[in-house]
Each structure stands twice: as structure tokens, then as C-alpha cells.
Design an enzyme around this catalytic site. Structure first.
Site, short mmCIF file in Angstrom:
data_model
loop_
_atom_site.label_atom_id
_atom_site.label_comp_id
_atom_site.label_asym_id
_atom_site.label_seq_id
_atom_site.Cartn_x
_atom_site.Cartn_y
_atom_site.Cartn_z
N ARG A 237 0.87 -1.18 0.00
CA ARG A 237 0.00 0.00 0.00
C ARG A 237 0.90 1.23 0.00
O ARG A 237 1.94 1.24 0.69
CB ARG A 237 -0.90 0.02 1.24
N GLU A 266 -4.19 7.54 -4.17
CA GLU A 266 -4.61 6.51 -5.11
C GLU A 266 -6.11 6.28 -5.04
O GLU A 266 -6.60 5.99 -3.93
CB GLU A 266 -3.91 5.21 -4.69
N HIS A 284 -1.24 0.17 -9.60
CA HIS A 284 -1.88 -0.87 -8.79
C HIS A 284 -2.28 -2.09 -9.65
O HIS A 284 -3.45 -2.47 -9.70
CB HIS A 284 -3.09 -0.31 -8.05
P1 NAD Z 1 -0.81 -11.22 4.72
O1 NAD Z 1 -1.77 -10.85 5.79
O2 NAD Z 1 -0.71 -12.66 4.33
O3 NAD Z 1 0.66 -10.73 5.14
C1 NAD Z 1 0.92 -9.49 5.71
C2 NAD Z 1 2.06 -9.70 6.70
O4 NAD Z 1 2.47 -8.44 7.20
C3 NAD Z 1 1.63 -10.53 7.92
O5 NAD Z 1 2.45 -11.68 8.04
C4 NAD Z 1 1.81 -9.60 9.10
O6 NAD Z 1 2.27 -10.28 10.26
C5 NAD Z 1 2.85 -8.65 8.57
N1 NAD Z 1 2.90 -7.39 9.30
C6 NAD Z 1 1.88 -6.69 9.89
N2 NAD Z 1 2.37 -5.59 10.50
C7 NAD Z 1 3.71 -5.59 10.28
C8 NAD Z 1 4.76 -4.73 10.64
N3 NAD Z 1 4.53 -3.62 11.35
N4 NAD Z 1 6.00 -5.02 10.25
C9 NAD Z 1 6.27 -6.14 9.53
N5 NAD Z 1 5.31 -7.02 9.16
C10 NAD Z 1 4.05 -6.75 9.52
O7 NAD Z 1 -1.14 -10.29 3.46
P2 NAD Z 1 -0.70 -10.55 1.92
O8 NAD Z 1 -1.78 -11.28 1.24
O9 NAD Z 1 0.69 -11.06 1.87
O10 NAD Z 1 -0.74 -9.03 1.40
C11 NAD Z 1 0.26 -8.11 1.79
C12 NAD Z 1 -0.07 -6.71 1.30
O11 NAD Z 1 -0.12 -6.68 -0.12
C13 NAD Z 1 -1.43 -6.17 1.76
O12 NAD Z 1 -1.28 -4.82 2.11
C14 NAD Z 1 -2.28 -6.22 0.53
O13 NAD Z 1 -3.30 -5.26 0.58
C15 NAD Z 1 -1.24 -5.92 -0.54
N6 NAD Z 1 -1.64 -6.39 -1.86
C16 NAD Z 1 -1.40 -5.56 -2.94
C17 NAD Z 1 -1.76 -5.98 -4.23
C18 NAD Z 1 -1.49 -5.12 -5.41
O14 NAD Z 1 -2.28 -5.13 -6.33
N7 NAD Z 1 -0.42 -4.37 -5.45
C19 NAD Z 1 -2.35 -7.23 -4.41
C20 NAD Z 1 -2.57 -8.04 -3.30
C21 NAD Z 1 -2.22 -7.61 -2.03
#
Ligand code: NAD
Length: 543
Positions: A237, A266, A284
């Protein structure tokens, strides 16, 4: 006439519409304005969005018939889940569908950045049109093999990026407070504290959800700690990076290049970063593969129909808060456990090693598993982007290698009931106890060795300090000058003048700059900010 009406306001793969059409009238309105959405939402039983439509409280309150909101993807930060839960509307998402797509896009950005693919292509294009030639020396690249990839957030996408990076011969290090050293090791990732990762990585890639804690987690201070010439990739994000600080680090040469799929503003993807030659920005597109969109669309359509038929969907972000089988007696204690969990999650620094829960007094004669689930829900939901609820919280904790124990004791603890949670991290240990006190209500009664009396609601500041005069005055003046009202204050101390803890309940969140300022005040050792949650309802107050 079909029994249900479904509104789709972002682009959805055809397969999802086909599944829905078996039982529902489907209206496609991509690009609809929020005003118009608000005016028509009252006619629909279900709504499907991706990341563009903002489903605000106002829209949810206008949705008289709505029973479910489907997010064809992962992040639900564009949906007011609290407002939906309050109105009994399910929010369902499709967390696994886009993992591969987002991880592959991360690698696409990294390779394009390391080998200057976009800039070289533009130069070829210009030369072709003008009949000039391309200076190939300008496009000298960097090899990935042998370099260190630093992954922040070892969840679904971060783990898959680790796997792909290893295939490119990179050493992978990672930071995630909710992933244990052992479970990272099983994925071939060396678990590091954040500061160590920032210092050691040649490439830093972010895969965290946007939360209060991750907002601007890469800022000027963090960029200063990084290796010279580091590359930054962000497909999570936009707001997890302070874009202005990144811009400066790029101009100053600290950061060699950045490739981001997400920006702070965004849509419409307005960013100053595009002024720079060593930056690649995509709008995105992380989840935008045909395969991911089809899987997400089918999954979300099936889940919507499940809810409309009155059944429980597989990925509800907000299952009804109290499982039916839980006795009425435990309900207020579950709320207390959840508040302690939220508090501990925000107060503890470092990677989680172990959580120990102790249930005492009248609680000892009950099955306390729902209390443990409630604690874990509060603890995990503060930081995870996936759906955490009472049912899946222990499963999620275990799948992340977070160990937790749950003990009951009939020993006299000085309270008729007491829930105590000890959290041990790689850096510190906090022990917090709470009780439901007859005719008084819910209270945090002990923090570490200190007795306190704190209502766990709203915003709080937790100070570690030396018990000396003048602190309250200085802090009060600073907060007052920013129009932040102090609602309550509690001091726990061992002896006059010694180490003590102060909890200050405040009416508004306190910005980080003020916390930093307070840390410079004499006799203040540390300050942390915590949000316990909304005001406690009267019904939940008394045991
Ligand atoms: P997920 O929940 O599987 O993983 C997120 C991880 O971040 C978790 O393991 C959590 O413990 C960790 N986390 C939380 N706070 C933290 C901190 N302060 N420091 C370090 N780690 C921390 O989620 P995911 O499916 O892997 O998605 C990750 C991100 O990617 C999300 O923000 C999601 O919205 C974004 N995303 C973006 C797109 C895109 O189109 N660019 C697509 C899918 C997901």
C-alpha cells in the site's frame, strides 16, 4: 424474476458474473460516483468491489437491504468493516487468489528496476522515432544473484516473493513481528529485526497491510539507516512509505532506484516520484492477471451466494462476534480479553516468541478457550490484513508459529475474576491483567509489576518514566496546544522517585511527532500510543 440483486462497482471477471447470474440480477456499474452509489445501494442485497470503490460508513448506512459486501481480492482497507459489522453485513474477501500475481509483479518491478528495462525501452522508442541512436552505457544494470533481499511482512505474498528471490540466487532476510524465527527459517528466510534488515538489505520489498503501525514505516530515519544504493520495491500500500522522504532519498542518491505499484494518492495515482528518472510506477496492477482475477471473481461470487442463502461463507472478515455456543456469562470477559489483546499487540516491540494466558477466580471453572480466541483476535487483528475472527484467530496464530498457552487457576488473586496475558518477544516482556469488577465495570488492573485502574476504551498513552514532578504539566501543555484533551490518568509506581508507569487516556489519537517530542522531556524513558477500541457498551460493563 431472480430472488437477489447484486451490484458490482469495480471491474469483475466474467466468470464471477456468470456464477452470480444463476441466482441473482447483476448490475454492473464500474466507475460509479459515491453520491450515486449512496442513492442506489438501498435496492441491493449484495455489493462486489475491488480496491477502487470506497465503501464508507455513509454508504453502508444507506444500504437498507445489504447482507454482504464482497471484495474480489485481499485488502479490505477501502471498506468500513466496523460499520458493516455493526449492521450485521458480512464482508468477504478472497485472500489467496492474488498471492502469485502480486508476487510475480513484485519480481517484474525488481527486474525492470535492476536492468533499467523501462528507461531503456523509452530510449529505444525515442531513438527509433527520431532516427537517433541509444547510448547503451547509460543502461548498465545490477545483478540480483548474490544480493540480499529484505522482505518486510512475511505473509502470503512476502513468503512467495522470498521463494522467487531465492530462485534468482538472492540471500533472503525478513522482518515480521507475527512470524517466528523458526517458521521464517522453514521458508529459507533469515528473520531479522527491522533495523538490522534496513542496514543489511540491497533490495527492500514491502508486503505489509496498511495499519496505524505500518503507516509511513519507511520514513527519513529508516532511509538514513539503509545501505547506499539500496533498491526499494512496494507492491503493498502506498502509505506504508513516506513518499516525500523516498523522493529525497532518491534525489540524494541514498536510494538507487524505486519501483512501486502503489502510491499514497490513489486513485488518481498522483505522485511526484514520476519526476525522477530512477523510478518505475505502475497503477496498482499487482493483482491484475487474467488468472488471479478469474479465481478471485469465482470465489467471491460463490461466497456471496453462500451468504444470500443464509449459510456461513469461507472467508468472512467479520464473522458474528459471539459464537452461539458460548455462554452469556463469557461474553463480557471475551470483550475484556480482546481489549487486553489489542493493548498487548500495540505495546510490545520485537518478534513474538510466546503468549501465556492465565484465567483466575470464577473463570477457572469455565472452558476458557473462547477467552483465548478473543485475546488472539484482538492481538492479531491490529496488524494482519487477513480476516481475523473468534473462530480463526487460534488457527492463524498457530499457522504463523506463534505459541500460546492457556492456564486456569483457582488461587486467590485478589479479584473475583482475573485475565492475565504475558507476551514475550525477542526484545521485551509485558504482563497485563484485567478484571470485570462488580458495579464498576471492565478495568485493566495491573501492568507488569504496577497496580493501575484503567478503563480499556479509546486512545491511551503509556509512559515509562521516573516518578519526578513536572512530567504531567509538560505533557498536558503539549497536548493542550494541539487541542488533545486528557480524559483520565493513572500512575503505577514502586516507590517515590523510582521507575513508574503512567497511563493517560486521551480523547483523540496523538500524532507521532508529539510522541517523539515527549520522549525528549526530562524523566520520560519511553512513550507508546495505544487504541483500546470504541467506548465499551453499558451491557458489557458488569459481570
Ligand atoms: P498477509 O496478511 O498474508 O501478510 C501481511 C504480513 O504483514 C503478515 O504476516 C503480518 O504479520 C505482517 N505485518 C503486519 N504488521 C507488520 C509490521 N509492522 N512489520 C512487519 N510485518 C508486519 O497479506 P498478503 O496477502 O501477503 O498481502 C500483503 C499486502 O499486499 C497487503 O497490504 C495487501 O493489501 C497488498 N496487496 C497488494 C496488491 C497489489 O495489487 N499491489 C495485491 C494483493 C495484495
Amino acid at each position: 424474476m431472480k430472488p437477489y440483486r447484486v451490484l458490482v462497482t469495480d471491474v469483475l471477471a466474467q466468470v464471477g458474473i456468470d456464477v452470480l447470474s444463476q441466482a441473482a440480477e447483476v448490475d454492473m456499474r464500474p466507475g460509479i460516483s459515491s453520491e450515486e452509489l449512496k442513492s442506489i445501494i438501498g435496492d441491493y442485497d449484495a455489493l462486489i468491489v475491488r480496491s477502487t470503490t470506497k465503501v464508507t460508513r455513509e454508504i453502508i448506512e444507506a444500504a437498507k437491504k445489504l447482507r454482504v459486501i464482497g471484495r474480489a481480492g485481499v485488502g479490505v482497507d477501502n471498506i468500513d468493516v466496523v460499520a458493516a459489522t455493526e449492521r450485521g453485513i458480512y464482508v468477504v474477501n478472497s485472500p489467496d487468489a492474488v498471492t502469485i500475481a502480486a508476487a510475480e509483479h513484485t519480481m517484474a518491478l525488481l527486474l525492470a528496476l535492476a536492468r533499467r528495462v523501462v528507461q531503456a525501452h523509452s530510449a529505444m522508442n525515442t531513438a527509433n522515432k527520431s532516427g537517433g541512436s541509444v547510448d547503451r552505457k547509460k543502461f548498465m544494470g545490477t545483478q540480483l544473484a548474490g544480493k540480499t533481499m529484505g522482505i518486510i511482512g512475511i505473509g502470503r505474498i512476502g513468503s512467495y516473493v522470498a521463494k522467487l528471490s531465492q530462485a534468482f540466487g538472492m540471500r533472503v532476510i525478513g522482518y515480521d513481528p507475527f512470524v517466528t524465527i523458526e517458521s521464517a527459517r522453514q521458508k529459507g528466510i533469515e528473520w531479522k529485526e527491522l533495523e538490522v534488515l534496513l542496514k543489511e538489505a540491497d533490495v527492500i520489498s514491502l508486503h505489509v497491510p496498511l495499519t496505524d503501525e505500518t503507516y509511513h514505516m519507511l520514513d527519513t530515519r529508516q532511509f538514513e539507516m539503509m545501505k547506499d544504493g539500496v533498491m526499494i520495491i512496494n507492491t503493498s500500500r502506498g502509505a506504508v512509505i513516506n513518499e516525500a522522504a523516498l523522493y529525497k532519498a532518491l534525489v540524494g542518491g541514498k536510494v538507487a532506484g524505486a519501483a512501486v505499484d502503489v502510491v499514497e494518492a490513489e486513485p488518481p495515482w498522483k505522485t511526484k516520484l514520476l519526476e525522477l528518472e530512477n523510478v518505475i510506477v505502475t497503477p496498482h496492477l499487482g493483482a491484475s492477471t487474467v488468472e488471479a482475477q478469474e479465481v478471485a471473481a469465482r470465489d467471491i461470487a460463490e461466497q456471496l451466494l453462500t451468504v444470500l442463502k443464509g449459510e456461513i461463507p469461507r472467508n468472512a472478515v467479520n464473522l458474528p462476534p459471539i459464537p452461539i455456543e458460548v455462554r452469556e456469562f463469557l461474553k463480557p470477559f471475551m470483550q475484556l480479553a480482546e481489549r487486553i489483546g489489542r493493548f498487548q499487540s500495540q505495546i510490545c516491540r520485537g518478534g513474538i516468541k510466546l503468549i501465556q494466558l492465565f484465567h483466575a477466580g470464577q473463570l477457572a471453572s469455565y472452558d476458557t478457550a473462547p477467552l483465548t480466541s478473543a485475546f488472539l483476535k484482538g492481538f492479531l487483528e491490529v496488524r494482519l490484513s487477513e480476516a481475523v475472527n473468534y473462530l480463526n484467530a487460534p488457527v492463524i496464530a498457530r499457522s504463523r508459529g506463534i505459541g500460546f498457552t492457556d492456564e486456569r487457576t483457582t488461587e486467590d488473586v485478589g479479584y473475583s475474576n482475573l485475565i492475565t496475558a504475558r507476551v514475550i518477544t525477542t526484545q521485551e516482556q509485558w504482563t497485563v491483567s484485567g478484571s470485570l469488577i462488580r458495579d464498576v465495570g471492565m478495568r485493566i488492573v495491573r501492568i507488569n509489576q504496577y497496580h493501575v485502574d484503567v478503563i480499556p476504551e479509546g486512545h491511551a498513552l503509556v509512559f515509562e518514566q521516573y516518578d519526578k514532578p513536572g512530567i504531567v504539566g509538560r505533557v498536558g501543555t503539549l497536548l493542550g496546544s494541539h487541542n488533545i484533551n486528557i480524559a483520565n490518568m493513572q500512575l503505577g509506581r514502586e516507590r517515590v522517585g523510582g521507575h513508574s508507569i503512567m497511563i493517560m487516556l486521551v480523547d483523540n489519537p496523538v500524532p507521532n511527532e508529539l510522541l517523539e517530542q515527549m520522549k525528549t522531556f526530562p524523566n520520560i524513558i519511553d512513550v507508546r500510543s495505544v487504541y483500546f477500541g470504541p467506548p465499551l457498551s453499558e451491557t458489557m460493563q458488569s459481570p
